[in-house]
Design an enzyme around this catalytic site. Structure first.
Site, mmCIF file in Angstrom:
data_model
loop_
_atom_site.group_PDB
_atom_site.id
_atom_site.type_symbol
_atom_site.label_atom_id
_atom_site.label_comp_id
_atom_site.label_asym_id
_atom_site.label_seq_id
_atom_site.Cartn_x
_atom_site.Cartn_y
_atom_site.Cartn_z
ATOM 1 N N GLY A 185 -6.876 0.805 2.382
ATOM 2 C CA GLY A 185 -5.701 0.550 1.022
ATOM 3 C C GLY A 185 -4.699 1.035 1.511
ATOM 4 N N GLY A 222 -1.680 2.298 -0.218
ATOM 5 C CA GLY A 222 -1.271 3.621 -1.290
ATOM 6 C C GLY A 222 0.055 2.951 -2.655
ATOM 7 N N GLY A 223 0.989 3.856 -3.447
ATOM 8 C CA GLY A 223 2.097 3.477 -3.943
ATOM 9 C C GLY A 223 3.202 2.764 -2.133
ATOM 10 N N PHE A 224 3.106 3.839 -1.221
ATOM 11 C CA PHE A 224 4.305 3.869 -0.570
ATOM 12 C C PHE A 224 3.432 3.777 0.258
ATOM 13 C CE2 PHE A 224 3.363 8.354 -1.603
ATOM 14 C CZ PHE A 224 2.467 8.435 -0.327
ATOM 15 N N GLY A 225 2.493 2.850 0.974
ATOM 16 C CA GLY A 225 1.928 2.502 3.094
ATOM 17 C C GLY A 225 0.764 3.209 2.522
ATOM 18 N N PRO A 226 0.644 2.400 3.966
ATOM 19 C CA PRO A 226 -1.313 2.522 3.925
ATOM 20 C C PRO A 226 -1.969 3.605 4.135
ATOM 21 C CG PRO A 226 -0.178 2.180 6.056
ATOM 22 C CD PRO A 226 1.158 2.044 5.234
ATOM 23 N N VAL A 227 -3.424 3.524 3.502
ATOM 24 C CA VAL A 227 -3.886 4.404 3.489
ATOM 25 C C VAL A 227 -5.000 4.873 4.822
ATOM 26 C CG1 VAL A 227 -5.775 6.146 1.557
ATOM 27 C CG2 VAL A 227 -3.814 5.100 0.981
ATOM 28 N N ASP A 239 0.601 4.607 -13.722
ATOM 29 C CA ASP A 239 0.378 3.303 -12.885
ATOM 30 C C ASP A 239 -1.263 3.742 -13.256
ATOM 31 O OD1 ASP A 239 0.056 1.230 -12.226
ATOM 32 O OD2 ASP A 239 0.554 1.962 -9.944
#
Ligand SMILES: *[C@@H]1O[C@H](CO)[C@@H](O)[C@H](O)[C@H]1NC(C)=O
Ligand SMILES: *[C@@H]1O[C@H](CO)[C@@H](O)[C@H](O)[C@H]1NC(C)=O
Ligand SMILES: *[C@@H]1O[C@H](CO)[C@@H](O)[C@H](O)[C@H]1NC(C)=O
Ligand SMILES: *[C@@H]1O[C@H](CO)[C@@H](O)[C@H](O)[C@H]1NC(C)=O
Ligand SMILES: *[C@@H]1O[C@H](CO)[C@@H](O)[C@H](O)[C@H]1NC(C)=O
Ligand SMILES: *[C@@H]1O[C@H](CO)[C@@H](O)[C@H](O)[C@H]1NC(C)=O
Ligand SMILES: *[C@@H]1O[C@H](CO)[C@@H](O)[C@H](O)[C@H]1NC(C)=O
Ligand SMILES: *[C@@H]1O[C@H](CO)[C@@H](O)[C@H](O)[C@H]1NC(C)=O
Ligand SMILES: *[C@@H]1O[C@H](CO)[C@@H](O)[C@H](O)[C@H]1NC(C)=O
Ligand SMILES: *[C@@H]1O[C@H](CO)[C@@H](O)[C@H](O)[C@H]1NC(C)=O
Ligand SMILES: *[C@@H]1O[C@H](CO)[C@@H](O)[C@H](O)[C@H]1NC(C)=O
Ligand SMILES: *[C@@H]1O[C@H](CO)[C@@H](O)[C@H](O)[C@H]1NC(C)=O
Length: 814
Positions: free
Chosen positions: A511, A513-518, A629
């Site tokens: 996925g 996320g808000g600031f980078g890949p998970v 959010d």
């Protein structure tokens, strides 16, 4: 043993064989062997029997059974898992005695590599692949009595109708053995097997070491498996009789494809095929979390009331393996019992039971025997019945918030009736659980480091990190500033994370996320975690990263996703979370097929769970936190479909008094933002309440607010719900495709009503979350809602284009 019989090779007597071509029949006899390249297909077209090579091996050939119509060749059974045939000369025959034999190299005399052993001599045997995936040998014309069946020799998969367990009369035992790897079917190191000693339970072992146990059966489920409950996919049973002990399940709808697998990492999972995503979805995982590790805390679990750590020094160094001891020693004649509620019952290996004894008699029996340490009901249905006694230290107890059961532990008289302050308070239990969950990765780290080639000082370095003396690279700590004192999180080693995520491989990305890949990470012992990595050159991301760490490290609630640790090394900033195999709520409610897995009770549970999580953020934690959010993709679902709010990159922390903030940088997601926030940048707990209202309507309707379309009007979902509410038919918000027999009109209507209260135009009109939780859980009279804010899509677009300084960050959903 197990599935696959490793017989010494022997030469095949000269049987005359005619090689048949591939056929679509499901039955074969002694004159119709199956050659490599041929397959037989079960009557309903569900399973195939044939020879295969795992993806990565070109010459090794195995005889196996797999789903016919599911891509990816999910193999459910292998005959010769530990003895592959080199090359394509394999041949499966059934001989006139009714034994199956897998032979190869017929041209050079032939050798047998595997064979079955019929329970009795046969006259006219045939072999048949049934639509259940069971390969059987039977007499021609007799469909019911099997001379042999593959279901008795499971590999790593338990199919519907298979028994996991043993026949007490013959001692015959069926259990799962993991495969070595996804592309190597040979026997791996894990087993999942019923332990018949004492009162039976199922135990997962690595080699001979216990790793996990289900807990004893309590009439409804195993004591430690709260997720095992009535559900839309399968029915299950556990049978304990003089003849047999076994677990088995059947599917509610035979067109569902679902199987239970002990995977190569030792994780026991129910996988269900999703035609929509063309992939297997993890429906349930047996090991819920780290606390499920066998005997993590030694004897007497997390030191129940009346117990204390046996070796306090070690305990403080987060090594709980020595367990706990009584504060006051027992004295046979003068002892009594203390009731502990909500626990997973301890290991039953040295237990004794009687299913017809009452709890009173049970107590008496335990009291009379000086070495009886505890008692409990066996069956918790109908107020409880049966008697289970323990005669040893109580190992592998854990607290289970909602679904645990009662146990009565023998205590010295002086410990009984002590004031509640000695009670183990529920909060402490939670904090305790948190501690375990936060620190356990260190054990893995130690493990990883000890088994890797790292320098010898790595162990002590990790220790220091626990005690807070150093926290990674000093330079980074400086940059991280004073905040580091707030971080009470285990630090992970970047090398270990790298290994767990295949060097942050793209194929591990689950996925954004808000600031980078998970990424999905699988650590050394098979535990899965979500690894969130800050993009290297994102400055905005760095702030969000810090924000998220600061915010969430202090929060603990069952409806918030758990942060397990972090890593700050050189350029790397990584957060490590518990892994949520079921991903985001959006993947269920907005998906044509997946949504069917969410019946109304589950949806109602999710609606309530999010409310409780948000209430905790707003007022029950030490801080007041505005999430800013909240949306479907930021609500993750755990193994039991409990909702967990995630992604705190945008969250704001308020001081005790503050209720409202203002920002020039409006971040959030379209469709969920309240008018005062989107337009004026004003955020408060009431802007979260608005988002919550939108989310509830989406959960009920199964459609996104943003982009909602209805042929009768140009309102969005809020406007649509409002219209129907005014027309006196709010329940029509619920989409027909979402409706099933489980929905409860009064609950649905109440949820819609509450949601409409949450999305009212004026923030002051909206309820706060404690009101919402109250309104959802009681019958109190609800006020009339006024018109929702933003109930047409058009309005939003106009607002956006007329207000230039507002940047609306559209976060892509995972
Ligand atoms: C095997 O089955 C075929 C047709 O299904 C039959 O013709 C043949 O006689 C059978 N062979 C034996 C040995 O029963
Ligand atoms: C295939 O096998 C090789 C060597 O055995 C291994 O390095 C590679 O990772 C495997 N590939 C896959 C896709 O499993
Ligand atoms: C398999 O057979 C091929 C050719 O027949 C041979 O070269 C290879 O070494 C064999 N592999 C094994 C593992 O025996
Ligand atoms: C097959 O079963 C018979 C009796 O059921 C037993 O005596 C024999 O040892 C078994 N053979 C093998 C190879 O297991
Ligand atoms: C079983 O599932 C299929 C496909 O999802 C559906 O068409 C059918 O109605 C279901 N049967 C029952 C009895 O629910
Ligand atoms: C915990 O303590 C036990 C017994 O004292 C010891 O054997 C074990 O190695 C310790 N574990 C760790 C991770 O230090
Ligand atoms: C055990 O308890 C009884 C009753 O409370 C007491 O009289 C007796 O002294 C105790 N015995 C020991 C060994 O403590
Ligand atoms: C089990 O308990 C019942 C009721 O107390 C008793 O009648 C029966 O004898 C007990 N059975 C055993 C095996 O102890
Ligand atoms: C209880 O202890 C006695 C003696 O200490 C021992 O003989 C007996 O076997 C024990 N009973 C159980 C069930 O462990
Ligand atoms: C991961 O990266 C390191 C260094 O870049 C490399 O040595 C290693 O082989 C990589 N491992 C895998 C599994 O790709
Ligand atoms: C709340 O605000 C009042 C006045 O503005 C102040 O006196 C009080 O100390 C504040 N309380 C907290 C908990 O910050
Ligand atoms: C929530 O609202 C109720 C009534 O509207 C009020 O009594 C309560 O103080 C509010 N709670 C908080 C934390 O603001």
């Amino acid at each position: 043993m197990g599935c696959c019989w490793a017989h010494a090779l022997f030469f095949c007597s000269s049987v005359f064989l005619t090689i048949t071509q591939s056929t679509a029949v499901d039955t074969f006899n002694s004159s119709q062997p199956i050659a490599d390249g041929d397959t037989i297909v079960s009557a309903g077209d569900t399973f195939v029997l044939g020879f295969f090579s795992p993806r990565n091996s070109s010459t090794n050939r195995y005889l196996g059974i797999w789903y016919r119509n599911i891509p990816g060749q999910a193999v459910v059974w292998v005959a010769n898992r530990d003895n592959p045939i080199n090359g394509s000369t394999g041949l499966l025959t059934v001989n006139s005695q009714g034994n199956l034999a897998l032979v190869y190299n017929l041209n050079n005399g032939g050798s047998s590599i595997w064979s079955s052993n019929s329970s009795r001599p046969a006259r006219n045997p045939v072999a048949q692949l049934l639509d259940s995936g069971n390969l059987v040998v039977r007499e021609a014309g007799d469909d019911d009595n099997f001379l042999w069946q593959s279901f008795d020799y499971p590999c790593d998969t338990l199919l519907p109708g298979m028994k996991l367990g043993l026949d007490r009369r013959t001692g015959f035992d069926r259990y799962l053995t993991s495969s070595k790897a996804a592309d190597d079917p040979s026997s791996g190191g894990f087993t999942y097997r019923i332990d018949p000693r004492g009162y039976p339970e199922i135990i997962q072992r690595e080699g001979s070491t216990e790793r996990y146990r289900t807990g004893p059966w309590n009439g409804l489920r195993f004591s430690g498996t709260p997720y095992l409950r009535p559900n839309p996919i399968y029915m299950f049973q556990f049978v304990v009789s003089d003849q047999e002990i076994y677990y088995s399940y059947l599917l509610d709808n035979t067109s569902t494809v679902s199987r239970l697998v002990l995977n190569q990492n030792g994780v026991i999972q129910r996988l269900t095929w999703s035609g929509d995503t063309q992939g297997w979805v993890v429906y349930v995982t047996a090991q819920m979390d780290f606390c499920d590790r066998y005997a993590l805390c030694g004897a007497y679990g997390s030191c129940l009331r009346g117990f204390e750590p046996k070796v306090p020094n070690e305990w403080e160094l987060v090594n709980w393996s020595n367990g706990c001891v009584r504060q006051t020693a027992l004295n046979c004649s003068g002892d009594g019992f203390v009731k502990y509620s909500g626990v997973k019952l301890p290991e039953t290996r040295r237990s004794w039971f009687n299913v017809s004894m009452s709890l009173e008699e049970c107590r008496g029996n335990c009291l009379r025997s000086c070495n009886c340490t505890a008692y409990a009901n066996i069956d918790i249905r109908n107020g409880g019945s049966g008697c289970l006694l323990w005669f040893s230290e109580l190992i592998d107890i854990r607290e289970l918030e909602d679904s645990g059961q009662d146990i009565y532990i023998r205590m010295a008289a002086s410990e009984i009736g002590k004031e509640p302050e000695l009670n183990y308070p529920k909060e402490t239990v939670c904090v305790y659980t948190l501690l375990i969950q936060s620190f356990i990765p260190l054990f893995w780290l130690l493990h990883v480091e000890a088994t890797g080639n790292s320098e010898t000082n790595s162990k002590s370095r990790t220790r220091k990190q626990i005690s807070g003396e150093t926290r990674g690279d000093p330079e980074d700590n400086a940059r991280f500033g004073a905040e580091k004192d707030d971080l009470e999180l285990p630090l992970f080693d970047i090398a270990a994370i790298s290994v767990a995520t295949n060097n942050f491989s793209l194929s591990n990305v689950v996925g954004e996320g808000g600031f980078g890949p998970v990424y999905k990470g699988v650590f050394k012992d098979g535990q899965e975690m979500a690894v969130k990595r800050l993009s290297k050159d994102s400055t905005q991301g760095l702030d969000e990263f810090k924000n998220e760490v600061k915010t969430i490290a202090k929060l603990q609630h069952r409806n918030l996703v758990k942060l397990l640790g972090c890593c700050i090394e050189k350029e790397e900033k990584v957060l490590i979370y518990e892994y949520m195999p079921n991903k985001g709520l959006d993947a269920f409610i907005f998906d044509q097929k997946q949504r069917k897995l969410l019946d109304w009770p589950m949806r109602f549970q999710i609606i309530n769970g999010i409310a409780r999580g948000l209430l905790y953020l707003h007022q029950d934690s030490r801080l007041r936190i505005i999430h800013r959010d909240l949306k479907a993709s930021n609500v993750l679902l755990d193994y039991n479909m409990n909702p967990k709010i995630s992604d705190f990159g945008m969250a704001r922390i308020f001081g005790g008094n503050q209720t409202q903030g203002n920002t020039r940088r409006v971040v959030g997601t379209y469709g969920y933002m309240s008018p005062e926030y989107a337009i004026d940048g004003q955020f408060s707990i009431k802007s979260d309440v608005f988002s919550y209202g939108v989310l509830v309507l989406e959960i009920i309707c199964g459609k996104r607010n943003r982009g909602f379309y209805h042929e009768d009007h140009n309102h969005n979902l809020l406007g649509h719900a409002w219209r129907l509410y005014k027309e006196g038919k709010p329940e029509e918000v619920m989409d027909e495709t979402v409706k099933d027999s489980s929905w409860v009109l009064s609950e649905v209507v109440r949820c819609i009503h509450v949601a409409l209260l949450c999305v009212q135009q004026g923030p002051e009109d909206r309820p706060n979350m404690s009101n919402v939780v109250l309104m959802l859980s009681s019958d109190i009279l609800l006020p009339e809602p006024t018109e929702p804010g933003f109930f047409t899509e058009r309005k939003v677009f106009e607002q956006e284009s007329s207000t230039n300084e507002i940047t609306i960050t559209l976060l892509t959903a995972r």
